[in-house]
Scaffold this motif. Sequence first.
Motif, PDB file in Angstrom:
ATOM      1  N   ALA A   1      33.430  37.046  48.940  1.00 20.43           N
ATOM      2  CA  ALA A   1      31.975  36.616  49.231  1.00 20.43           C
ATOM      3  C   ALA A   1      30.876  37.658  48.837  1.00 20.43           C
ATOM      4  CB  ALA A   1      31.254  36.265  50.360  1.00 20.43           C
ATOM      5  N   VAL A   2      30.694  38.374  49.078  1.00 22.36           N
ATOM      6  CA  VAL A   2      30.127  39.093  48.690  1.00 22.36           C
ATOM      7  C   VAL A   2      29.577  39.657  47.189  1.00 22.36           C
ATOM      8  CG1 VAL A   2      28.666  41.460  48.942  1.00 22.36           C
ATOM      9  CG2 VAL A   2      29.415  40.758  51.418  1.00 22.36           C
ATOM     10  N   VAL A   3      30.942  40.297  46.561  1.00 23.55           N
ATOM     11  CA  VAL A   3      30.835  39.907  44.976  1.00 23.55           C
ATOM     12  C   VAL A   3      30.354  39.047  44.754  1.00 23.55           C
ATOM     13  CG1 VAL A   3      32.149  40.596  43.593  1.00 23.55           C
ATOM     14  CG2 VAL A   3      32.321  41.198  45.132  1.00 23.55           C
ATOM     15  N   LEU A   4      30.335  37.821  44.862  1.00 20.03           N
ATOM     16  CA  LEU A   4      30.240  36.230  44.136  1.00 20.03           C
ATOM     17  C   LEU A   4      28.875  36.127  44.132  1.00 20.03           C
ATOM     18  CD1 LEU A   4      31.188  34.028  42.646  1.00 20.03           C
ATOM     19  CD2 LEU A   4      31.174  32.742  44.985  1.00 20.03           C
ATOM     20  N   GLY A   5      28.015  36.671  45.685  1.00 18.33           N
ATOM     21  CA  GLY A   5      26.799  36.203  46.061  1.00 18.33           C
ATOM     22  C   GLY A   5      26.301  37.581  44.907  1.00 18.33           C
TER      23      GLY A   5
ATOM     24  N   TRP B   1      25.427  25.694  38.090  1.00 20.40           N
ATOM     25  CA  TRP B   1      26.241  25.483  38.337  1.00 20.40           C
ATOM     26  C   TRP B   1      27.331  25.384  37.390  1.00 20.40           C
ATOM     27  CZ3 TRP B   1      29.973  24.626  42.240  1.00 20.40           C
ATOM     28  CH2 TRP B   1      30.795  24.192  41.954  1.00 20.40           C
ATOM     29  N   LEU B   2      26.919  25.218  36.583  1.00 17.77           N
ATOM     30  CA  LEU B   2      27.630  25.270  35.189  1.00 17.77           C
ATOM     31  C   LEU B   2      27.509  26.415  35.267  1.00 17.77           C
ATOM     32  CD1 LEU B   2      26.228  22.665  32.407  1.00 17.77           C
ATOM     33  CD2 LEU B   2      28.310  22.994  33.649  1.00 17.77           C
ATOM     34  N   LYS B   3      26.371  27.868  35.382  1.00 17.19           N
ATOM     35  CA  LYS B   3      26.056  28.944  34.919  1.00 17.19           C
ATOM     36  C   LYS B   3      27.663  29.722  35.959  1.00 17.19           C
ATOM     37  CE  LYS B   3      21.213  29.800  34.316  1.00 17.19           C
ATOM     38  NZ  LYS B   3      20.275  30.497  34.877  1.00 17.19           N
ATOM     39  N   LEU B   4      27.095  29.028  37.332  1.00 10.92           N
ATOM     40  CA  LEU B   4      28.501  29.493  38.152  1.00 10.92           C
ATOM     41  C   LEU B   4      30.183  29.053  38.325  1.00 10.92           C
ATOM     42  CD1 LEU B   4      28.647  31.145  40.805  1.00 10.92           C
ATOM     43  CD2 LEU B   4      29.004  28.873  42.090  1.00 10.92           C
ATOM     44  N   THR B   5      30.412  27.874  37.547  1.00 12.51           N
ATOM     45  CA  THR B   5      31.725  27.598  37.708  1.00 12.51           C
ATOM     46  C   THR B   5      32.106  27.824  35.939  1.00 12.51           C
ATOM     47  OG1 THR B   5      31.226  25.705  36.590  1.00 12.51           O
ATOM     48  CG2 THR B   5      31.310  25.835  38.754  1.00 12.51           C
ATOM     49  N   THR B   6      31.625  28.689  34.577  1.00  9.70           N
ATOM     50  CA  THR B   6      32.150  28.604  33.331  1.00  9.70           C
ATOM     51  C   THR B   6      32.580  29.835  33.146  1.00  9.70           C
ATOM     52  OG1 THR B   6      29.896  28.352  32.574  1.00  9.70           O
ATOM     53  CG2 THR B   6      30.927  26.169  32.773  1.00  9.70           C
ATOM     54  N   VAL B   7      31.942  30.682  34.312  1.00  2.05           N
ATOM     55  CA  VAL B   7      32.461  32.563  33.536  1.00  2.05           C
ATOM     56  C   VAL B   7      33.813  32.659  34.659  1.00  2.05           C
ATOM     57  CG1 VAL B   7      30.308  33.261  33.170  1.00  2.05           C
ATOM     58  CG2 VAL B   7      30.992  33.467  35.601  1.00  2.05           C
ATOM     59  N   ARG B   8      34.442  33.237  34.051  1.00  4.93           N
ATOM     60  CA  ARG B   8      35.303  33.777  34.249  1.00  4.93           C
ATOM     61  C   ARG B   8      36.132  34.248  36.113  1.00  4.93           C
ATOM     62  NH1 ARG B   8      39.150  36.342  29.656  1.00  4.93           N
ATOM     63  NH2 ARG B   8      37.137  36.587  29.274  1.00  4.93           N
TER      64      ARG B   8
ATOM     65  N   TRP C   1      37.986  34.315  39.587  1.00  2.00           N
ATOM     66  CA  TRP C   1      38.608  34.814  39.851  1.00  2.00           C
ATOM     67  C   TRP C   1      38.366  35.437  41.323  1.00  2.00           C
ATOM     68  CZ3 TRP C   1      43.476  36.952  38.479  1.00  2.00           C
ATOM     69  CH2 TRP C   1      43.703  36.841  37.392  1.00  2.00           C
ATOM     70  N   THR C   2      36.744  35.645  41.715  1.00  3.49           N
ATOM     71  CA  THR C   2      36.495  36.396  43.010  1.00  3.49           C
ATOM     72  C   THR C   2      36.928  34.624  43.676  1.00  3.49           C
ATOM     73  OG1 THR C   2      34.710  37.526  41.880  1.00  3.49           O
ATOM     74  CG2 THR C   2      34.418  36.749  44.172  1.00  3.49           C
ATOM     75  N   LEU C   3      37.220  33.634  43.495  1.00  2.00           N
ATOM     76  CA  LEU C   3      37.357  32.519  44.162  1.00  2.00           C
ATOM     77  C   LEU C   3      38.576  32.835  44.852  1.00  2.00           C
ATOM     78  CD1 LEU C   3      35.561  29.433  43.504  1.00  2.00           C
ATOM     79  CD2 LEU C   3      34.638  30.934  45.318  1.00  2.00           C
ATOM     80  N   ALA C   4      39.847  33.178  44.179  1.00  2.00           N
ATOM     81  CA  ALA C   4      41.044  33.793  43.969  1.00  2.00           C
ATOM     82  C   ALA C   4      41.232  34.318  44.781  1.00  2.00           C
ATOM     83  CB  ALA C   4      41.733  33.480  42.621  1.00  2.00           C
ATOM     84  N   ALA C   5      40.753  35.522  45.040  1.00  2.00           N
ATOM     85  CA  ALA C   5      41.009  36.627  45.506  1.00  2.00           C
ATOM     86  C   ALA C   5      40.146  36.387  46.967  1.00  2.00           C
ATOM     87  CB  ALA C   5      39.934  38.059  45.266  1.00  2.00           C
ATOM     88  N   THR C   6      39.201  35.604  47.568  1.00  4.13           N
ATOM     89  CA  THR C   6      39.014  35.421  48.432  1.00  4.13           C
ATOM     90  C   THR C   6      40.228  34.874  49.288  1.00  4.13           C
ATOM     91  OG1 THR C   6      36.678  34.781  48.121  1.00  4.13           O
ATOM     92  CG2 THR C   6      37.032  33.194  49.741  1.00  4.13           C
ATOM     93  N   PHE C   7      40.925  33.709  48.729  1.00  2.00           N
ATOM     94  CA  PHE C   7      41.752  32.429  48.629  1.00  2.00           C
ATOM     95  C   PHE C   7      42.871  33.651  49.417  1.00  2.00           C
ATOM     96  CE2 PHE C   7      45.668  30.281  49.217  1.00  2.00           C
ATOM     97  CZ  PHE C   7      45.286  29.196  49.861  1.00  2.00           C
TER      98      PHE C   7
END
Length: 272
Positions: A89-93, A30-37, A41-47
């Motif tokens: 979602a593909v990019v994030l995964g 979780w720390l690895k996932l949430t502490t990188v920009r 950016w990917t979640l913002a693009a999703t929204f």
Amino acid sequence: MTATLMESGAVVERTDVRRPGMAAVLRSEWLKLTTVRSTWWTLAATFVLGAGLTVLLCWANADWLASPDADESPGSFVTWGMMIAQITAVVLGALVVTTEYGTGMIRTTFAAVPARGRVLAAKSLVVVALLFVVGTVTALVGYVGGNYFLDREGIGLALEGDVLRAMYGSGLYLAGIGLFTVAVGFLLRHTAGTISIVLALMLILGNMVNLVPGEFGEWLTKLMPGNAGSAISTPVSFNPNLLEPWTGFAVFGLETAVLLLLAWVMVRRRDA
């Protein structure tokens, strides 16, 4: 876990070194996932893509959908942007897995957590949880904004039944795509290759198999991952020949489970 130390020329075995438990591995991932920009950016693009394109399409087509000439249901448009949001979602995964392989940090991860299947499970869980929440919220915001324009034309949709199912179904579908991509990422260990293959399966081959003639072609179309899974994310599908929403999502889940099993086997057998 056993540690070997040298003390005064003697070999001393230590057995008090603990392997990280699942909770610790989850916190780490979780720390690895949430502490990188790149994650944000990917979640913002999703929204932006999911909610923004839904609102834009409903605004642009509300007049036409209310006319007698319309051959599409308003329900086909209230989650339209989620079809494009699946790209993020593909990019994030992919990035959750392949970035560590690209930098070599996966060796450190596996050294810290020798039970490699636990790493795969932890990465899968954090991706699924995050994408489900973001996907559901994005679909709801898109519905509220898009339905405003449909309501003005007298064709608004109540948040119930298939419309409500499409809201959390959008979250489930994005989470499923992320999980599918995590499995492919562990198999390929390459960012560009993972993203390219998953997008091809979801967006390109799913449409191209329509060209296969006969009943075989019809079933192939229904069983392609993107076609099978996407029906749950829309109240009314643009393609009425696809599987029913929950049936299709079950097929997509089975396909994802097979890939995850294969990824688990390969992760345990291959060198990092």
